[in-house]
Scaffold this active site. Structure first.
Site, PDB file in Angstrom:
ATOM      1  N   ASP A 196     -43.649  84.627  84.533  1.00  0.00           N
ATOM      2  CA  ASP A 196     -42.674  83.630  84.954  1.00  0.00           C
ATOM      3  C   ASP A 196     -41.942  83.023  83.760  1.00  0.00           C
ATOM      4  O   ASP A 196     -42.568  82.649  82.759  1.00  0.00           O
ATOM      5  CB  ASP A 196     -43.404  82.523  85.729  1.00  0.00           C
ATOM      6  CG  ASP A 196     -42.483  81.428  86.203  1.00  0.00           C
ATOM      7  OD1 ASP A 196     -41.668  81.683  87.095  1.00  0.00           O
ATOM      8  OD2 ASP A 196     -42.575  80.304  85.659  1.00  0.00           O
ATOM      9  N   GLU A 252     -39.431  87.518  84.002  1.00  0.00           N
ATOM     10  CA  GLU A 252     -38.317  86.666  84.413  1.00  0.00           C
ATOM     11  C   GLU A 252     -37.803  86.029  83.137  1.00  0.00           C
ATOM     12  O   GLU A 252     -38.545  85.351  82.440  1.00  0.00           O
ATOM     13  CB  GLU A 252     -38.759  85.583  85.399  1.00  0.00           C
ATOM     14  CG  GLU A 252     -37.586  84.699  85.825  1.00  0.00           C
ATOM     15  CD  GLU A 252     -38.016  83.455  86.575  1.00  0.00           C
ATOM     16  OE1 GLU A 252     -37.222  82.979  87.411  1.00  0.00           O
ATOM     17  OE2 GLU A 252     -39.126  82.942  86.320  1.00  0.00           O
TER      18      GLU A 252
END
Length: 597
Positions: free
Chosen positions: A262, A297
């Site tokens: 993330d 990401e």
């Protein structure tokens, strides 16, 4: 499965006793507190801020660590928190689960069709065991990789997962560690990879005791959540190990096929070897006999992290391609607020994102106020994960409404046909395959002042949008802490039985069947991005060169008006949505074909 030295963090079972280890350099004399034992046991310093204590016992033992001021905290390396993040940790036997996937050797990345799911809302029960019963649905659909939203223990029983505070502990409301292993095992039995979303850029606001006893944060860098996680301080290598061992733990002990990291742009490291690269190296060393896919990401769109050498990823496997989402969302919805404004009316960005990966490749991005990205056209398409929906892009909307609620059905179908047959790796969000209209709003289980702050903060985020200028309108935004908000996000598994949704599901299955038959075999032969030309507003033609001399071709008009075009429609037609001819591309129309010798 490769076995290596024991993890530094978490308890170690040694025959008939358990050795507890606690990294607490800010403490002088921490103690071990065992449930059912009256007196705390002093822990002995063993150097570099570590303390140890060994006691008779085994799996099932529950314990805490007592700090110098008397506060009792869970183990930061806890494997299970049966009474949530403020309760005692439980000793778990690491090898108790009997695996049935011994023959599993993973799948190559180019075969991936990713399905993002949230355990708590994927089924009515919201557990790993219940999710197993839906794996046959995913296998029949044509999915080959499940991406599970974070399962690290968070406060309460409902959360997206990005507020985790104990990264090694499986969220107790979803099940025990062996339940997650059973889910992975069952997925492998159906030929499905499992990737886990992990969060190493911050810790949640409730239940994070780490700063009380360890230098987990640094004021050298700032992030949207405050001080950055302290991964680049040479004086605190244990922080790096805490995160890297966690990645190894999930992949090795849970047989996972990969991780989605993330917001890596918020993991700040000025050292010679970035913590992410060390993580990748150590994961590969721990699991050397099967592919492990690490997906990023990354708001910075750093193409260097996706570099290939002889067709093999040198660093990271792929990146979520937000640019593809943004160009498609703007096209089908007409929305142009916030960051969508930078994509509105930009057919060139539509073509570039679909053909080359990133839409912004070093150009100035007005919403951001700075340049963004780097050239990505030399990368193969499977370095990018393309999607029309995901948890963020749905849940960050005020009401968590899906694209099907705000865009014409024919527009959604056209964009979906682009994504699912793209040489980029496609991803679906749970329920998207049948056109679910269930929302996915932001939800959490905070209480007290923190709940008030999250509730008001959530509504305050939308105050700058004209449609929410009225406080009464903002008050209609779902309360993220309310149980009903969470329940509204649960998939309705009766929907696919309704004729309208059954038709969409069958259509999605046919697209994915075609993908596996015609597109997947081409991907190892497409070594770089394609070339594109604009046909008109919202309409593009793209060509990807195939190593054997053929071409994969796309003509797509993602607008509500037909455009004139000069197209060569030779070769073999793979899929046509709408009306496409040599002289035009109709509204919301898509044409995929393979041309050449």
């Amino acid at each position: 499965m490769s076995k290596s030295a024991p993890f530094q963090f978490g308890p170690r079972i040694e025959d008939d006793r358990v050795r507890f280890r606690f990294w607490a350099p800010k403490q002088q004399a921490p103690a071990l507190v065992i449930d059912g034992v009256a007196d705390p046991l002093p822990m002995q310093p063993v150097g570099d801020g570590w303390f140890e204590a060994a006691v008779p016992g085994g799996p099932g033992l529950r314990y805490r660590f007592r700090l110098d001021d008397g506060l009792e905290v869970p183990d930061p390396g806890s494997r299970h928190q049966p009474d949530d993040v403020h309760g005692p940790s439980e000793v778990i036997a690491p090898d108790a689960y009997e695996w049935h996937d011994r023959a599993w050797r993973g799948r190559p990345w180019h075969e991936a069709v990713v399905y993002e799911l949230h355990v708590g809302t994927f089924t009515p029960e919201g557990t790993f065991r219940a999710a197993i019963d839906r794996l046959d649905h995913l296998a029949r659909l044509g999915v080959t990789a499940i991406e599970v939203m974070p399962v690290a223990d968070f406060p309460g029983t409902r959360n997206w997962g990005y507020d985790g505070v104990l990264p090694y502990a499986v969220e107790a409301s979803y099940g025990r560690p062996d339940d997650f292993k059973a889910f992975v095992d069952a997925a492998h039995a159906r030929g499905l990879m499992v990737l886990l979303d992990v969060v190493y850029n911050h810790f949640g606001p409730d239940g994070n005791y780490l700063p009380l006893y360890a230098p987990i944060f640094t004021d050298k860098h700032r992030t949207p959540w405050g001080e950055a996680v302290n991964v680049d301080d040479a004086a605190s290598p244990a922080v790096r190990d805490f995160l890297i061992e966690n990645a190894v733990y999930w992949v090795r002990d849970f047989h996972l096929d990969g991780l989605r990291l993330d917001a890596v742009h918020e993991i700040r490291d000025d050292g010679d070897l970035h913590v992410l690269d060390e993580l990748r190296q150590r994961v590969a060393a721990a699991v050397p006999h099967r592919p492990v896919h690490i997906v990023l990401e990354n708001e910075e769109n750093d193409s260097g992290r996706l570099a290939r050498e002889d067709g093999v990823a040198r660093r990271f496997t792929a990146q979520w391609n937000d640019d593809v989402h943004h160009v498609l969302h703007v096209a089908v919805s007409g929305e142009d607020a916030g960051y969508y404004a930078d994509y509105a009316g930009r057919t060139d960005l539509l073509g570039r994102a679909l053909a080359e990966g990133f839409a912004f490749q070093g150009a100035h991005m007005p919403y951001r106020g700075s340049a963004r990205g780097a050239p990505s056209g030399d990368l193969p398409p499977d370095a990018f994960v393309a999607f029309l929906q995901n948890h963020d892009q749905i849940g960050n909307r005020a009401f968590g409404d899906r694209i099907t609620a705000i865009a014409p059905a024919e527009a959604v179908r056209a964009a979906t046909a682009v994504v699912l047959l793209s040489p980029q790796i496609p991803m679906l969000f749970q329920g998207e395959e049948w056109g679910s209209r269930r929302p996915f709003p932001f939800f959490c289980d905070f209480t007290g002042d923190l709940a008030d702050a999250v509730r008001e903060g959530r509504r305050g985020e939308f105050a700058r949008f004209p449609e929410f200028a009225d406080p009464a309108r903002r008050a209609e935004i779902p309360d993220p802490t309310a149980v009903d908000t969470f329940l509204s996000a649960k998939l309705d598994w009766s929907e696919p039985e309704l004729p309208k949704h059954a038709d969409i599901l069958d259509w999605t299955r046919r697209l994915l069947s075609l993908r596996h038959a015609a597109i997947v075999p081409l991907l190892p032969l497409i070594g770089r991005g394609g070339s594109f030309r604009e046909l008109g507003p919202g309409a593009v033609a793209i060509v990807w060169e195939i190593a054997d001399g053929r071409q994969l071709q796309l003509a797509a008009n993602l607008s509500a008006a037909s455009v004139e075009a000069d197209l060569d429609l030779g070769g073999d037609l793979l899929w046509r949505q709408g009306s496409v001819g040599s002289d035009h591309v109709g509204e919301w129309s898509v044409d995929w074909r393979i041309a050449g010798p």
